[in-house]
Design a protein around this motif. Structure first.
Motif, PDB file in Angstrom:
ATOM      1  N   ASP A 282       0.737  -1.157   0.095  1.00 57.23           N
ATOM      2  CA  ASP A 282      -0.036  -0.032   0.069  1.00 57.23           C
ATOM      3  C   ASP A 282       0.804   1.243   0.048  1.00 57.23           C
ATOM      4  N   GLU A 283       2.109   1.186   0.505  1.00 61.86           N
ATOM      5  CA  GLU A 283       3.034   2.341   0.758  1.00 61.86           C
ATOM      6  C   GLU A 283       4.065   2.468  -0.664  1.00 61.86           C
ATOM      7  N   ALA A 284       3.876   1.512  -1.450  1.00 63.56           N
ATOM      8  CA  ALA A 284       4.645   1.533  -2.388  1.00 63.56           C
ATOM      9  C   ALA A 284       4.732   3.035  -3.267  1.00 63.56           C
ATOM     10  N   HIS A 285       5.904   3.333  -3.685  1.00 61.42           N
ATOM     11  CA  HIS A 285       6.255   4.865  -4.505  1.00 61.42           C
ATOM     12  C   HIS A 285       5.294   4.475  -5.838  1.00 61.42           C
ATOM     13  N   PRO A 286       4.428   5.533  -6.215  1.00 56.49           N
ATOM     14  CA  PRO A 286       3.804   5.447  -7.491  1.00 56.49           C
ATOM     15  C   PRO A 286       4.549   5.278  -8.718  1.00 56.49           C
ATOM     16  N   LEU A 287       5.770   5.500  -8.633  1.00 58.40           N
ATOM     17  CA  LEU A 287       6.821   5.152  -9.855  1.00 58.40           C
ATOM     18  C   LEU A 287       6.818   3.498  -9.878  1.00 58.40           C
ATOM     19  N   TYR A 288       6.876   2.975  -8.970  1.00 59.15           N
ATOM     20  CA  TYR A 288       6.979   1.538  -8.887  1.00 59.15           C
ATOM     21  C   TYR A 288       5.589   0.776  -9.166  1.00 59.15           C
ATOM     22  N   GLY A 289       4.441   1.381  -8.920  1.00 61.57           N
ATOM     23  CA  GLY A 289       3.337   0.930  -9.675  1.00 61.57           C
ATOM     24  C   GLY A 289       3.312   0.952 -10.998  1.00 61.57           C
ATOM     25  N   TYR A 290       3.925   1.807 -11.627  1.00 64.77           N
ATOM     26  CA  TYR A 290       4.089   2.180 -12.905  1.00 64.77           C
ATOM     27  C   TYR A 290       4.985   1.220 -13.438  1.00 64.77           C
ATOM     28  N   LEU A 291       5.779   0.919 -13.050  1.00 64.37           N
ATOM     29  CA  LEU A 291       6.952   0.106 -13.735  1.00 64.37           C
ATOM     30  C   LEU A 291       6.618  -1.204 -13.666  1.00 64.37           C
ATOM     31  N   LYS A 292       5.956  -1.566 -12.363  1.00 60.75           N
ATOM     32  CA  LYS A 292       5.460  -3.070 -12.253  1.00 60.75           C
ATOM     33  C   LYS A 292       4.300  -3.294 -13.373  1.00 60.75           C
ATOM     34  N   SER A 293       3.366  -2.563 -13.537  1.00 64.04           N
ATOM     35  CA  SER A 293       2.234  -2.531 -14.443  1.00 64.04           C
ATOM     36  C   SER A 293       2.687  -2.738 -15.708  1.00 64.04           C
ATOM     37  N   SER A 294       3.983  -1.796 -16.062  1.00 65.09           N
ATOM     38  CA  SER A 294       4.338  -1.846 -17.556  1.00 65.09           C
ATOM     39  C   SER A 294       5.223  -2.884 -17.841  1.00 65.09           C
ATOM     40  N   ALA A 295       6.029  -3.542 -17.102  1.00 61.05           N
ATOM     41  CA  ALA A 295       6.673  -4.716 -17.116  1.00 61.05           C
ATOM     42  C   ALA A 295       6.679  -5.698 -16.152  1.00 61.05           C
ATOM     43  N   LYS A 296       5.959  -6.869 -16.370  1.00 58.97           N
ATOM     44  CA  LYS A 296       5.616  -7.945 -15.464  1.00 58.97           C
ATOM     45  C   LYS A 296       6.539  -8.710 -15.213  1.00 58.97           C
ATOM     46  N   GLY A 297       6.848  -9.433 -14.246  1.00 59.96           N
ATOM     47  CA  GLY A 297       7.686 -10.375 -13.923  1.00 59.96           C
ATOM     48  C   GLY A 297       7.358 -11.765 -14.280  1.00 59.96           C
ATOM     49  N   VAL A 298       7.942 -12.672 -13.699  1.00 64.21           N
ATOM     50  CA  VAL A 298       7.764 -14.122 -14.141  1.00 64.21           C
ATOM     51  C   VAL A 298       6.291 -14.455 -14.054  1.00 64.21           C
ATOM     52  N   LEU A 299       5.790 -15.308 -14.905  1.00 67.37           N
ATOM     53  CA  LEU A 299       4.329 -15.670 -14.737  1.00 67.37           C
ATOM     54  C   LEU A 299       3.281 -14.338 -14.737  1.00 67.37           C
ATOM     55  N   GLY A 300       3.895 -13.363 -15.217  1.00 67.11           N
ATOM     56  CA  GLY A 300       2.782 -11.928 -15.070  1.00 67.11           C
ATOM     57  C   GLY A 300       2.683 -11.676 -13.791  1.00 67.11           C
ATOM     58  N   THR A 301       3.461 -11.893 -12.771  1.00 71.56           N
ATOM     59  CA  THR A 301       3.171 -11.023 -11.620  1.00 71.56           C
ATOM     60  C   THR A 301       3.977  -9.757 -11.511  1.00 71.56           C
ATOM     61  N   GLU A 302       3.453  -8.964 -10.817  1.00 73.31           N
ATOM     62  CA  GLU A 302       3.757  -7.494 -10.582  1.00 73.31           C
ATOM     63  C   GLU A 302       4.789  -7.335  -9.668  1.00 73.31           C
ATOM     64  N   ALA A 303       4.596  -7.986  -8.478  1.00 76.05           N
ATOM     65  CA  ALA A 303       5.361  -7.447  -7.108  1.00 76.05           C
ATOM     66  C   ALA A 303       6.661  -7.782  -7.447  1.00 76.05           C
ATOM     67  N   ILE A 304       7.443  -6.982  -6.843  1.00 80.11           N
ATOM     68  CA  ILE A 304       9.040  -7.134  -7.023  1.00 80.11           C
ATOM     69  C   ILE A 304       9.487  -8.122  -5.934  1.00 80.11           C
ATOM     70  N   LYS A 305      10.174  -9.035  -6.395  1.00 79.36           N
ATOM     71  CA  LYS A 305      10.631 -10.364  -5.803  1.00 79.36           C
ATOM     72  C   LYS A 305      11.835 -10.000  -4.571  1.00 79.36           C
ATOM     73  N   TRP A 306      12.613  -9.068  -5.109  1.00 78.67           N
ATOM     74  CA  TRP A 306      13.819  -9.002  -4.298  1.00 78.67           C
ATOM     75  C   TRP A 306      14.650  -7.817  -4.605  1.00 78.67           C
ATOM     76  N   ASN A 307      15.669  -7.286  -3.955  1.00 77.40           N
ATOM     77  CA  ASN A 307      16.364  -6.270  -4.098  1.00 77.40           C
ATOM     78  C   ASN A 307      17.048  -6.347  -5.367  1.00 77.40           C
ATOM     79  N   PHE A 308      17.421  -5.407  -6.036  1.00 81.25           N
ATOM     80  CA  PHE A 308      18.188  -5.213  -7.285  1.00 81.25           C
ATOM     81  C   PHE A 308      17.436  -5.667  -8.675  1.00 81.25           C
ATOM     82  N   THR A 309      15.969  -5.644  -8.471  1.00 84.13           N
ATOM     83  CA  THR A 309      15.307  -5.823  -9.723  1.00 84.13           C
ATOM     84  C   THR A 309      15.643  -4.592 -10.601  1.00 84.13           C
ATOM     85  N   LYS A 310      15.539  -4.871 -11.939  1.00 81.53           N
ATOM     86  CA  LYS A 310      15.840  -3.819 -12.955  1.00 81.53           C
ATOM     87  C   LYS A 310      15.086  -3.319 -13.832  1.00 81.53           C
TER      88      LYS A 310
END
Length: 160
Positions: free
Chosen positions: A102-130
């Motif tokens: 809920d407290e995620a910076h809005p920039l990261y909301g945009y980044l995660k929705s623009s480029a999804k991770g493995v299996l279409g997940t949006e969440a950042i899994k760990w440090n140093f996601t690029k």
């Protein structure tokens, strides 16, 4: 819905606000960082990429985050000193943020929705996601924490 990263701003380590529109026209690599992580040595690779390509219009933006194993416990002054002393970091570093929840910076909301991770997940899994962002401010690629910075050179060169 935001159109590009240029719609966002964030505070630098010194607390001053920074509009990401100031990076318009550059290729940007956005990375959530941590000082006490197994991937922390990637700071050296990120700095190397920045030094190699900055004169061609490339910048790395580091966003410290303490959401993964409490691996970024320091305050802004400690983070800045650590990065500079241990890795010679000269690229822009920002104040600590959340990248998930809920407290995620809005920039990261945009980044995660623009480029999804493995299996279409949006969440950042760990440090140093690029996230690689083209000169138009649009996300072109998302890379896992295990992807070493030096492995991104071809994509950066193509974007430049």
């Amino acid at each position: 819905m935001s159109a590009s990263i240029y719609d966002f701003s964030a505070n630098r380590l010194d607390g001053s606000p920074q509009s990401l529109a100031d990076y318009r026209g550059q290729v940007v690599l956005v990375v959530n960082t941590a000082s006490e992580c197994g991937f922390t040595p990637q700071y050296a690779g990120l700095q190397s990429l920045y030094a190699q390509y900055k004169d061609k219009g490339f910048v790395v933006l580091g966003f410290p985050c303490n959401q993964f194993g409490g691996q970024e416990p320091g305050d802004s002054a400690q983070i800045g000193t650590f990065c500079e002393k241990n890795y010679g970091v000269a690229f822009p570093m920002f104040a600590k943020i959340d990248v998930n929840g809920d407290e995620a910076h809005p920039l990261y909301g945009y980044l995660k929705s623009s480029a999804k991770g493995v299996l279409g997940t949006e969440a950042i899994k760990w440090n140093f996601t690029k996230f690689l962002v083209g000169r138009d401010g649009q996300v072109t690629d998302r890379f896992a924490p295990t992807t070493k910075p030096e492995e991104l050179a071809k994509q950066i060169e193509a974007a430049l």
